[in-house]
Design an enzyme around this catalytic site. Structure first.
Site, mmCIF file in Angstrom:
data_model
loop_
_atom_site.group_PDB
_atom_site.id
_atom_site.type_symbol
_atom_site.label_atom_id
_atom_site.label_comp_id
_atom_site.label_asym_id
_atom_site.label_seq_id
_atom_site.Cartn_x
_atom_site.Cartn_y
_atom_site.Cartn_z
ATOM 1 N N ASP A 28 0.831 -1.211 0.000
ATOM 2 C CA ASP A 28 0.000 0.000 0.000
ATOM 3 C C ASP A 28 0.867 1.263 0.000
ATOM 4 O O ASP A 28 1.964 1.266 0.569
ATOM 5 C CB ASP A 28 -0.915 -0.026 1.233
ATOM 6 C CG ASP A 28 -2.112 0.890 1.053
ATOM 7 O OD1 ASP A 28 -2.353 1.355 -0.080
ATOM 8 O OD2 ASP A 28 -2.804 1.147 2.053
ATOM 9 N N ASN A 30 1.318 3.408 -2.959
ATOM 10 C CA ASN A 30 1.842 3.874 -4.255
ATOM 11 C C ASN A 30 1.270 5.238 -4.629
ATOM 12 O O ASN A 30 1.991 6.116 -5.111
ATOM 13 C CB ASN A 30 1.467 2.890 -5.377
ATOM 14 C CG ASN A 30 2.163 1.565 -5.240
ATOM 15 O OD1 ASN A 30 3.079 1.417 -4.445
ATOM 16 N ND2 ASN A 30 1.726 0.584 -6.009
ATOM 17 N N TRP A 33 2.656 8.070 -2.499
ATOM 18 C CA TRP A 33 4.072 8.286 -2.866
ATOM 19 C C TRP A 33 4.141 9.176 -4.107
ATOM 20 O O TRP A 33 4.954 10.097 -4.184
ATOM 21 C CB TRP A 33 4.717 6.924 -3.125
ATOM 22 C CG TRP A 33 6.193 6.927 -3.338
ATOM 23 C CD1 TRP A 33 7.161 6.788 -2.387
ATOM 24 C CD2 TRP A 33 6.874 7.043 -4.600
ATOM 25 N NE1 TRP A 33 8.403 6.809 -2.979
ATOM 26 C CE2 TRP A 33 8.261 6.966 -4.331
ATOM 27 C CE3 TRP A 33 6.455 7.195 -5.918
ATOM 28 C CZ2 TRP A 33 9.222 7.032 -5.332
ATOM 29 C CZ3 TRP A 33 7.413 7.274 -6.915
ATOM 30 C CH2 TRP A 33 8.787 7.193 -6.616
ATOM 31 N N HIS A 45 2.614 3.420 -9.006
ATOM 32 C CA HIS A 45 2.529 1.977 -9.281
ATOM 33 C C HIS A 45 3.782 1.496 -10.015
ATOM 34 O O HIS A 45 4.298 0.411 -9.740
ATOM 35 C CB HIS A 45 1.274 1.652 -10.099
ATOM 36 C CG HIS A 45 -0.014 1.934 -9.377
ATOM 37 N ND1 HIS A 45 -0.205 1.601 -8.058
ATOM 38 C CD2 HIS A 45 -1.165 2.535 -9.783
ATOM 39 C CE1 HIS A 45 -1.417 1.971 -7.683
ATOM 40 N NE2 HIS A 45 -2.022 2.544 -8.707
ATOM 41 N N SER A 74 -10.211 -7.661 -5.499
ATOM 42 C CA SER A 74 -11.502 -7.693 -6.206
ATOM 43 C C SER A 74 -12.160 -6.316 -6.146
ATOM 44 O O SER A 74 -12.955 -5.944 -6.997
ATOM 45 C CB SER A 74 -12.452 -8.730 -5.594
ATOM 46 O OG SER A 74 -11.823 -9.599 -4.721
ATOM 47 N N ARG A 79 -11.749 1.460 -8.926
ATOM 48 C CA ARG A 79 -10.908 2.647 -9.126
ATOM 49 C C ARG A 79 -11.199 3.250 -10.512
ATOM 50 O O ARG A 79 -11.777 2.590 -11.370
ATOM 51 C CB ARG A 79 -9.436 2.254 -9.021
ATOM 52 C CG ARG A 79 -9.105 1.843 -7.619
ATOM 53 C CD ARG A 79 -7.631 1.732 -7.386
ATOM 54 N NE ARG A 79 -7.414 1.511 -5.969
ATOM 55 C CZ ARG A 79 -6.279 1.684 -5.345
ATOM 56 N NH1 ARG A 79 -5.224 2.082 -6.003
ATOM 57 N NH2 ARG A 79 -6.164 1.470 -4.054
ATOM 58 N N LEU A 139 11.883 -20.066 -4.684
ATOM 59 C CA LEU A 139 10.932 -19.157 -4.046
ATOM 60 C C LEU A 139 9.606 -19.273 -4.785
ATOM 61 O O LEU A 139 9.569 -19.172 -6.010
ATOM 62 C CB LEU A 139 11.437 -17.704 -4.132
ATOM 63 C CG LEU A 139 10.439 -16.623 -3.711
ATOM 64 C CD1 LEU A 139 10.188 -16.655 -2.195
ATOM 65 C CD2 LEU A 139 10.932 -15.230 -4.110
ATOM 66 N N ARG A 202 -5.109 -2.554 8.548
ATOM 67 C CA ARG A 202 -6.196 -3.491 8.263
ATOM 68 C C ARG A 202 -5.710 -4.535 7.274
ATOM 69 O O ARG A 202 -4.659 -4.362 6.643
ATOM 70 C CB ARG A 202 -7.442 -2.768 7.751
ATOM 71 C CG ARG A 202 -7.204 -1.732 6.712
ATOM 72 C CD ARG A 202 -8.512 -1.143 6.191
ATOM 73 N NE ARG A 202 -8.192 -0.161 5.190
ATOM 74 C CZ ARG A 202 -8.116 1.153 5.421
ATOM 75 N NH1 ARG A 202 -8.414 1.636 6.607
ATOM 76 N NH2 ARG A 202 -7.770 1.983 4.463
HETATM 77 C C1 FPP Z 1 -1.896 0.002 -3.470
HETATM 78 O O1 FPP Z 1 -1.446 1.343 -3.342
HETATM 79 C C2 FPP Z 1 -1.283 -0.644 -4.649
HETATM 80 C C3 FPP Z 1 -1.967 -1.243 -5.674
HETATM 81 C C4 FPP Z 1 -3.436 -1.346 -5.732
HETATM 82 C C5 FPP Z 1 -1.254 -1.814 -6.843
HETATM 83 C C6 FPP Z 1 -0.003 -2.596 -6.530
HETATM 84 C C7 FPP Z 1 0.759 -2.777 -7.763
HETATM 85 C C8 FPP Z 1 2.099 -2.736 -7.866
HETATM 86 C C9 FPP Z 1 3.022 -2.565 -6.714
HETATM 87 C C10 FPP Z 1 2.667 -2.843 -9.219
HETATM 88 C C11 FPP Z 1 3.584 -3.968 -9.501
HETATM 89 C C12 FPP Z 1 3.159 -5.318 -9.092
HETATM 90 C C13 FPP Z 1 3.508 -6.450 -9.735
HETATM 91 C C14 FPP Z 1 3.299 -7.749 -9.053
HETATM 92 C C15 FPP Z 1 4.092 -6.457 -11.098
HETATM 93 P P1 FPP Z 1 -2.530 2.513 -3.450
HETATM 94 O O2 FPP Z 1 -2.716 2.840 -4.891
HETATM 95 O O3 FPP Z 1 -3.783 2.101 -2.741
HETATM 96 O O4 FPP Z 1 -1.806 3.679 -2.693
HETATM 97 P P2 FPP Z 1 -2.493 4.782 -1.761
HETATM 98 O O5 FPP Z 1 -3.054 4.072 -0.569
HETATM 99 O O6 FPP Z 1 -1.341 5.670 -1.401
HETATM 100 O O7 FPP Z 1 -3.527 5.484 -2.588
#
Ligand code: FPP
Length: 260
Positions: A28, A30, A33, A45, A74, A79, A139, A202
């Site tokens: 969580d 991205n 950030w 992302h 799911s 979004r 792994l 959570r």
């Molecule tokens: C949650 O952060 C992140 C996601 C819903 C996407 C995760 C995807 C990646 C890390 C990309 C690469 C993954 C692979 C396996 C190739 P958020 O968007 O909810 O962040 P926020 O809480 O700051 O809004």
């Protein structure tokens, strides 16, 4: 702590018996950030991919058996279309780019979730990645996409019902062991350590059943900033936990009751 009350550093290099075998991560943060850098969420992302790579490398170095990441829940379909589309493109490209290298490092890649919801092109890449890496044993890297812990429990229950309808079992056979054998990751070691980055506390419908006796670790670090040192901090925290599985400390230290 030592007897003098001085904290003894956790020596991760020599602590194999205290390492988790199976780690799950909710990646969580991205979006935040990226916001902090005045960039679109998709920038976050993309940066998150680097953290995935760093975490896989660290798990390989530490000899962790299984790593399961929550890449798309799911609920994430809700979004904005633009973000969902960007994530799908990112998964597609990442699969094209990374699978050979993962394979060379002995990583087995598996996707868990309702894969039928994805485009044929993406499904084909997922299938090919799973097929290519099927025999690898260093792994187990599991990517949860369109996954929900409730879905996993529901599909195990559906398997059980189908087995009853086919007269293979009676309803009395459906117990915890039976259900657990039908979960998406039934063949892997039990989940030991759950990590969530990004500050929220959570579990967000991730591996619900498997979380029953996992140790939970929450960090404020946003996912794109997560690296090998962050993983080691989580491993050190895990090594200091006493896993009692409902028993007492005294029982565990006298060895009269093995943890189950
Ligand atoms: C949650 O952060 C992140 C996601 C819903 C996407 C995760 C995807 C990646 C890390 C990309 C690469 C993954 C692979 C396996 C190739 P958020 O968007 O909810 O962040 P926020 O809480 O700051 O809004």
């Amino acid at each position: 702590m030592s007897k003098a009350g001085v904290r003894v550093e956790f020596d991760v290099e020599n602590a194999t018996d205290k390492l988790p075998r199976h780690i799950a991560i909710v990646m969580d943060g991205n979006g935040r950030w990226a916001n902090r850098r005045h960039r679109p969420r998709t920038f976050g992302h993309r940066a998150g991919q680097k953290a995935v790579r760093a975490t896989i490398e660290a798990c390989l170095r530490r000899g962790i058996a299984a790593l399961t990441v929550f890449a798309f829940s799911s609920e994430n379909w809700q979004r904005p279309d633009e973000e969902v589309g960007a994530l799908m493109t990112l998964f597609l490209k990442a699969l094209g780019r990374e699978v050979d290298e993962l394979h060379d490092h002995g990583v087995r890649v598996r996707f868990i979730g309702e894969l039928g919801a994805f485009s044929p092109a993406l499904r084909e890449r997922m299938r090919a990645a799973m097929e290519k890496t099927r025999g690898n044993g260093k792994l187990a890297f599991n990517i949860a996409v369109n996954y929900g812990g409730r879905w996993d429990i529901a599909q195990a229950a559906r398997h059980a019902a189908q087995a009853v309808v086919r007269d293979e079992i009676t309803p009395a056979r459906i117990d915890e062991t039976f259900l657990a054998s039908h979960f998406a990751l039934a063949d892997l070691p039990p989940l030991d350590l759950f990590i969530r980055t990004g500050g929220e506390k959570r579990v967000s419908n991730f591996l619900l059943w498997q979380l029953a006796y996992a140790e939970l670790y929450f960090t404020d670090t946003l996912w794109p900033d997560f690296d090998a040192a962050c993983l080691d901090a989580a491993l050190a925290d895990f090594a200091a936990r006493e896993r009692r599985y409902g028993k007492t400390s005294a029982q565990l230290s006298s060895g009269t009751a093995g943890a189950s």
